[in-house]
Every structure is written in C-alpha cells, then in structure tokens.
Design an enzyme around this catalytic site. Structure first.
Site, mmCIF file in Angstrom:
data_model
loop_
_atom_site.group_PDB
_atom_site.id
_atom_site.type_symbol
_atom_site.label_atom_id
_atom_site.label_comp_id
_atom_site.label_asym_id
_atom_site.label_seq_id
_atom_site.Cartn_x
_atom_site.Cartn_y
_atom_site.Cartn_z
ATOM 1 N N CYS A 1 2.539 -0.160 13.138
ATOM 2 C CA CYS A 1 1.211 0.129 13.585
ATOM 3 C C CYS A 1 1.088 -0.495 15.131
ATOM 4 O O CYS A 1 0.225 -1.039 15.306
ATOM 5 C CB CYS A 1 0.340 -0.817 12.617
ATOM 6 S SG CYS A 1 0.990 -2.342 12.360
ATOM 7 N N GLY B 1 0.935 -1.161 -0.121
ATOM 8 C CA GLY B 1 -0.069 -0.091 -0.025
ATOM 9 C C GLY B 1 0.870 1.457 -0.080
ATOM 10 O O GLY B 1 0.621 2.043 -0.982
ATOM 11 N N LYS B 2 1.827 1.291 0.820
ATOM 12 C CA LYS B 2 2.768 2.539 0.945
ATOM 13 C C LYS B 2 3.474 2.658 -0.311
ATOM 14 O O LYS B 2 3.827 3.666 -0.653
ATOM 15 C CB LYS B 2 3.556 2.693 2.398
ATOM 16 C CG LYS B 2 2.585 2.560 3.511
ATOM 17 C CD LYS B 2 3.418 2.656 4.707
ATOM 18 C CE LYS B 2 2.283 2.341 5.887
ATOM 19 N NZ LYS B 2 2.078 0.835 6.018
ATOM 20 N N ARG C 1 5.135 -12.815 0.847
ATOM 21 C CA ARG C 1 4.663 -11.428 0.779
ATOM 22 C C ARG C 1 5.042 -10.552 -0.444
ATOM 23 O O ARG C 1 4.240 -9.783 -0.884
ATOM 24 C CB ARG C 1 4.994 -10.628 2.083
ATOM 25 C CG ARG C 1 4.094 -11.209 3.467
ATOM 26 C CD ARG C 1 4.499 -10.478 4.608
ATOM 27 N NE ARG C 1 4.257 -9.117 4.800
ATOM 28 C CZ ARG C 1 2.914 -8.705 5.187
ATOM 29 N NH1 ARG C 1 2.293 -9.610 5.497
ATOM 30 N NH2 ARG C 1 2.743 -7.339 5.442
#
Ligand SMILES: C[S@@+](CC[C@H](N)C(=O)[O-])C[C@H]1O[C@@H](n2cnc3c(N)ncnc32)[C@H](O)[C@@H]1O
Length: 257
Positions: free
Chosen positions: A194, A73-74, A97
């Site tokens: 996070c 996403g980033k 991943r």
C-alpha cells in the site's frame, strides 16, 4: 521536521497531483463486504486490497501461502477461493497481529474453510530456504511505508525518514526473492503493497527480475476500477482517481515450468 520532509518528498514525487491525492488519502475508503454466512461476522476490506488478492487465480485443491497475512482481510479472499479444499498457510511474524488474524479467521470463515488454514509466524524472507518449490500460489502483501496511515498519526509523521523507504525496499526485495524460491515451477504470485513510491513497488519487481533472471516473469493484469494507473510491471490504485480505493500497488508474477 520529519513531517515537513514527508510532505515535501511526496509533493516532489507526485507534482500537481499531490494536493488532490493528499486530500483523498484522508477521505472515505471504498469498502467491499466479505460475508461467508449468516452466523459469521462480515469483514470490510478496501476494494483495492480485495482486487489485489482476487487477482491471484486460485482453484480448490491448490497449496497457497499468504506470506504476510495479518490482520487477515486478504487471507479471507484466498480462503473463499479455496472453499475448504487444498491448503492455506497464513503467515505473519508479529505475534500480536497473529492474534488478530486468528480472531478474523475464526469469526468470519465457516468451519470447513478454517480447517485447511494453518497460521504460522515465520520470517517471510526465509521461506525460500525451508519451503523451496512448495506452493502453487503465493500472496506477498509486504510491509511497507503505508502513507495513508502515516498521515493519520502525528507520532508516525514525526518518525518518518526517507531512509526508511530504502530499508523497507530491501526487506521487500528479500521477501520477494523468498517467494519466488518457494513457488512451484508453473506457480503464480502477487506482490502487493500500500506504498505510494515506485521504490517499494515497480523497482522491487525490477530488481527480482534481474536477481532471478529466467526464474520469474511478469504477467499482464487487467484493471478492475476506473482510474487505475498502469505502471511498468503492474497496477496502482490511488484514492484520488479510484473513488477512495487504495493506495494499492500489485504485480502478478509467474515462475516458468
Ligand atoms: C501490509 S501488512 C499485511 C496485511 C494483510 N495482508 C491483510 O490483508 O490484512 C504486512 C504484514 O507483514 C508482517 N511482517 C512484517 N515483517 C515480516 C516478516 N519479516 N515476516 C513475516 N511477516 C512480516 C507485519 O506484521 C504485517 O502484519
């Protein structure tokens, strides 16, 4: 037992705020849609995550490293800022991943934006050895406790230990040191996680300021969303006060010329 320890650890950490925060951690997420063209797939990213990546001031032509990039996403935010000019190395040590990362890049970015991206699988904590003073901008979105995901899974809750936090903090410190070494003088980076605990956030930054004295300094950040908490070195967006966004902690650092 581990679940009991988990809830008691965070309840001690957040005091009166914990019950509301816990409810918000299982509540709806506030997403931002990243969409680069009609034939491309939109990608939905937590707005706090978008903010962390977008806080890295990037101009086309720069050499940018996303040290822990998957699922991507980033990386999309960084690639959007480069707009196909410069280089973007999107790195992640996990092969599984990286498969997702490739898929996200290929399905959501236009060809011109994809052409400047190289996907690699190095250990982030070793970048400082091989790529000293090499990047204008680095995003280190470090592996962390990810409590929002832990509370969603009985299996993860059962495995939780307080020791894991210190183990992760050590890894994060090694990656942050490598990021500082890999930055060009005058370069800038974002350290983000996070994680809820300052052990994985401000305290990792505090350690690098000691370990690399004079080689890195903290830059001010302006909050984007109401309810953002200011911490000693950065910002933390937690979903109870930030309308479902987060958790995301981020700090912006600069390597002096
Ligand atoms: C928080 S996630 C990154 C999320 C990503 N930045 C995004 O926005 O989609 C952390 C990532 O770090 C990767 N990772 C863990 N240890 C690593 C290491 N030593 N070197 C490089 N990547 C690592 C994990 O595979 C995981 O994908």
């Amino acid at each position: 037992m581990a679940a009991v320890e988990f809830f008691s650890y965070y309840s001690n950490l957040f005091g009166d705020r914990w019950d509301g925060l816990l409810a918000a951690l299982s509540g709806p997420v506030n997403y931002k849609e990243l969409h680069f063209g009609d034939e491309l797939e939109p990608y939905f990213l937590d707005e706090a995550s978008w903010f962390a990546a977008a806080s890295l001031p990037i101009e086309p032509g720069m050499d940018v490293l996303d040290m822990c990039a998957a699922p991507g996403g980033k990386t999309l935010v960084l690639a959007g800022a480069l707009a196909g000019v410069g280089t973007l190395q999107s790195n992640d040590r996990s092969a599984d991943r990286r498969t997702r990362l490739h898929r996200v890049i290929n399905s959501s970015l236009p060809e011109a934006y994809r052409n400047i991206i190289s996907v690699t699988g190095h250990d982030a904590s070793r970048f400082g050895l091989h790529r000293k003073n090499s990047f204008d901008r680095i995003l280190l979105d470090a592996p962390c406790s990810s409590e929002r995901h832990v509370i969603e899974s009985a299996a993860h809750l059962a495995e939780w230990t307080q020791k894991r936090i210190s183990h992760l903090a050590q890894q994060q410190g090694a990656m942050l040191a490598a990021a500082v070494d890999a930055l060009r003088p005058g370069g800038m980076m974002i350290y983000s996680t996070c994680a809820l605990s300052s052990l994985e956030n401000d305290q990792v930054v505090a350690k690098i300021l000691k370990k690399r004295t004079g080689k890195v300094r903290v830059l001010e950040m302006d909050p984007e969303f109401e309810g953002t908490d200011r911490t000693e070195f950065g910002l933390q967006m937690l979903p109870d006060r930030c309308a479902g966004r987060g958790p995301i902690y981020c700090a912006r650092l600069e390597k002096p010329e």
